[in-house]
Design a protein around this motif. Structure first.
Motif, PDB file in Angstrom:
ATOM      1  N   TYR A 159      35.065  44.884  32.917  1.00 56.70           N
ATOM      2  CA  TYR A 159      36.169  45.826  33.039  1.00 56.70           C
ATOM      3  C   TYR A 159      37.147  45.224  34.026  1.00 56.70           C
ATOM      4  O   TYR A 159      36.743  44.714  35.071  1.00 56.70           O
ATOM      5  CB  TYR A 159      35.671  47.180  33.559  1.00 56.70           C
ATOM      6  CG  TYR A 159      36.769  48.183  33.778  1.00 56.70           C
ATOM      7  CD1 TYR A 159      37.120  49.080  32.775  1.00 56.70           C
ATOM      8  CD2 TYR A 159      37.464  48.235  34.983  1.00 56.70           C
ATOM      9  CE1 TYR A 159      38.135  50.000  32.980  1.00 56.70           C
ATOM     10  CE2 TYR A 159      38.481  49.146  35.181  1.00 56.70           C
ATOM     11  CZ  TYR A 159      38.815  50.025  34.175  1.00 56.70           C
ATOM     12  OH  TYR A 159      39.815  50.927  34.378  1.00 56.70           O
ATOM     13  N   ARG A 160      38.445  45.302  33.708  1.00 60.29           N
ATOM     14  CA  ARG A 160      39.448  44.743  34.609  1.00 60.29           C
ATOM     15  C   ARG A 160      40.714  45.595  34.540  1.00 60.29           C
ATOM     16  O   ARG A 160      41.202  45.911  33.459  1.00 60.29           O
ATOM     17  CB  ARG A 160      39.750  43.306  34.196  1.00 60.29           C
ATOM     18  CG  ARG A 160      40.770  42.614  35.064  1.00 60.29           C
ATOM     19  CD  ARG A 160      40.953  41.138  34.739  1.00 60.29           C
ATOM     20  NE  ARG A 160      41.029  40.876  33.314  1.00 60.29           N
ATOM     21  CZ  ARG A 160      40.345  39.923  32.689  1.00 60.29           C
ATOM     22  NH1 ARG A 160      39.521  39.139  33.347  1.00 60.29           N
ATOM     23  NH2 ARG A 160      40.481  39.730  31.398  1.00 60.29           N
ATOM     24  N   SER A 161      41.217  45.969  35.706  1.00 61.72           N
ATOM     25  CA  SER A 161      42.517  46.640  35.831  1.00 61.72           C
ATOM     26  C   SER A 161      43.240  45.988  36.998  1.00 61.72           C
ATOM     27  O   SER A 161      42.727  45.039  37.602  1.00 61.72           O
ATOM     28  CB  SER A 161      42.328  48.144  36.070  1.00 61.72           C
ATOM     29  OG  SER A 161      41.814  48.378  37.368  1.00 61.72           O
ATOM     30  N   GLN A 162      44.415  46.495  37.349  1.00 59.01           N
ATOM     31  CA  GLN A 162      45.133  45.925  38.486  1.00 59.01           C
ATOM     32  C   GLN A 162      44.354  46.114  39.777  1.00 59.01           C
ATOM     33  O   GLN A 162      44.400  45.279  40.669  1.00 59.01           O
ATOM     34  CB  GLN A 162      46.513  46.559  38.610  1.00 59.01           C
ATOM     35  CG  GLN A 162      47.452  46.150  37.507  1.00 59.01           C
ATOM     36  CD  GLN A 162      48.823  46.799  37.639  1.00 59.01           C
ATOM     37  OE1 GLN A 162      48.979  47.832  38.285  1.00 59.01           O
ATOM     38  NE2 GLN A 162      49.823  46.193  37.025  1.00 59.01           N
ATOM     39  N   ALA A 163      43.595  47.204  39.875  1.00 54.32           N
ATOM     40  CA  ALA A 163      42.889  47.516  41.116  1.00 54.32           C
ATOM     41  C   ALA A 163      41.438  47.046  41.144  1.00 54.32           C
ATOM     42  O   ALA A 163      40.895  46.797  42.212  1.00 54.32           O
ATOM     43  CB  ALA A 163      42.929  49.024  41.351  1.00 54.32           C
ATOM     44  N   LEU A 164      40.794  46.945  39.989  1.00 53.22           N
ATOM     45  CA  LEU A 164      39.359  46.668  39.937  1.00 53.22           C
ATOM     46  C   LEU A 164      39.019  45.574  38.944  1.00 53.22           C
ATOM     47  O   LEU A 164      39.716  45.386  37.954  1.00 53.22           O
ATOM     48  CB  LEU A 164      38.598  47.925  39.490  1.00 53.22           C
ATOM     49  CG  LEU A 164      38.634  49.148  40.370  1.00 53.22           C
ATOM     50  CD1 LEU A 164      38.046  50.325  39.624  1.00 53.22           C
ATOM     51  CD2 LEU A 164      37.861  48.903  41.649  1.00 53.22           C
ATOM     52  N   ARG A 165      37.905  44.920  39.224  1.00 56.27           N
ATOM     53  CA  ARG A 165      37.333  43.967  38.276  1.00 56.27           C
ATOM     54  C   ARG A 165      35.839  43.922  38.543  1.00 56.27           C
ATOM     55  O   ARG A 165      35.418  43.709  39.677  1.00 56.27           O
ATOM     56  CB  ARG A 165      37.946  42.582  38.451  1.00 56.27           C
ATOM     57  CG  ARG A 165      37.356  41.568  37.502  1.00 56.27           C
ATOM     58  CD  ARG A 165      37.858  40.162  37.808  1.00 56.27           C
ATOM     59  NE  ARG A 165      37.138  39.210  37.034  1.00 56.27           N
ATOM     60  CZ  ARG A 165      37.588  38.637  35.921  1.00 56.27           C
ATOM     61  NH1 ARG A 165      38.788  38.924  35.481  1.00 56.27           N
ATOM     62  NH2 ARG A 165      36.846  37.782  35.267  1.00 56.27           N
ATOM     63  N   PHE A 166      35.041  44.156  37.491  1.00 55.72           N
ATOM     64  CA  PHE A 166      33.602  44.086  37.677  1.00 55.72           C
ATOM     65  C   PHE A 166      32.891  43.829  36.346  1.00 55.72           C
ATOM     66  O   PHE A 166      33.388  44.204  35.284  1.00 55.72           O
ATOM     67  CB  PHE A 166      33.056  45.368  38.318  1.00 55.72           C
ATOM     68  CG  PHE A 166      33.457  46.638  37.627  1.00 55.72           C
ATOM     69  CD1 PHE A 166      32.740  47.102  36.528  1.00 55.72           C
ATOM     70  CD2 PHE A 166      34.544  47.370  38.065  1.00 55.72           C
ATOM     71  CE1 PHE A 166      33.106  48.272  35.901  1.00 55.72           C
ATOM     72  CE2 PHE A 166      34.916  48.540  37.432  1.00 55.72           C
ATOM     73  CZ  PHE A 166      34.189  49.007  36.350  1.00 55.72           C
ATOM     74  N   PRO A 167      31.728  43.178  36.437  1.00 55.58           N
ATOM     75  CA  PRO A 167      30.909  43.012  35.237  1.00 55.58           C
ATOM     76  C   PRO A 167      30.163  44.307  34.954  1.00 55.58           C
ATOM     77  O   PRO A 167      29.915  45.114  35.861  1.00 55.58           O
ATOM     78  CB  PRO A 167      29.938  41.892  35.621  1.00 55.58           C
ATOM     79  CG  PRO A 167      29.856  41.960  37.101  1.00 55.58           C
ATOM     80  CD  PRO A 167      31.178  42.491  37.592  1.00 55.58           C
TER      81      PRO A 167
END
Length: 174
Positions: free
Chosen positions: A104-112
């Motif tokens: 999952y990736r957005s401007q604020a977050l990124r994580f497997p």
């Protein structure tokens, strides 16, 4: 049959009802999209609706300036792959009784993230061979979502598709 006729026989505009449940919460969306077949795989493509917190689309909201999220679902007999591209980008793979990695990736977050699929079914005769002619296709899958080894929720997705022209005919008959 020409190549163009063959391509048209393997592509269809559809009305899609997406019923998503997370634990006790339920969200239903209706969109128009495209169903097509390439080889032994089916693809469903649509634009995800932008949901504003206040239900308004006033043009002044930061959300109204955001780019739409394009959704692609690749379906085979043993696997479903869901890809989202736009303000949010994510990729999830669902295989019955298997753990699959994604992100999952957005401007604020990124994580497997990892999914474990406990249910994957479709109505007969789906997936099928031959021309894309059907009254309704239903695809259902349920999974647990894990982020950093922690289960963050139980999900169930029901995807119901009807040919867009059938949907229009039914509305006119009412």
């Amino acid at each position: 049959m020409t190549e163009r006729q063959a391509e048209a026989a393997n592509k269809l505009m559809v009305r899609i009802v997406i019923d998503s449940r997370q634990d006790d919460e339920r969200v239903t969306q209706e969109v128009t999209g495209e169903l097509y077949r390439k080889g032994t795989h089916f693809y469903v493509r649509y634009i995800e609706p932008i949901n504003h917190p206040d239900g308004q689309n006033d043009g002044d909201s930061d959300m109204s300036a955001s780019s739409p999220t394009q959704v692609m679902i690749k379906i085979s007999k043993r696997q479903i792959k869901l890809t989202r591209r736009g303000q949010v980008e994510s990729e999830q793979t669902f295989s019955y009784r298997e753990k699959q990695g994604g992100y999952y990736r957005s401007q604020a977050l990124r994580f497997p993230m990892t999914t474990y699929t406990s249910l994957m079914e479709w109505n007969n005769p789906w997936p099928f061979e031959g021309p894309l002619q059907f009254d309704q296709l239903m695809l259902t899958w349920a999974y647990q979502l894990y982020i950093e080894e922690q289960c963050t929720g139980q999900f169930e997705i029901k995807l119901k598709m009807t040919p867009a022209d059938t949907h229009n005919r039914m509305a006119q008959e009412e």
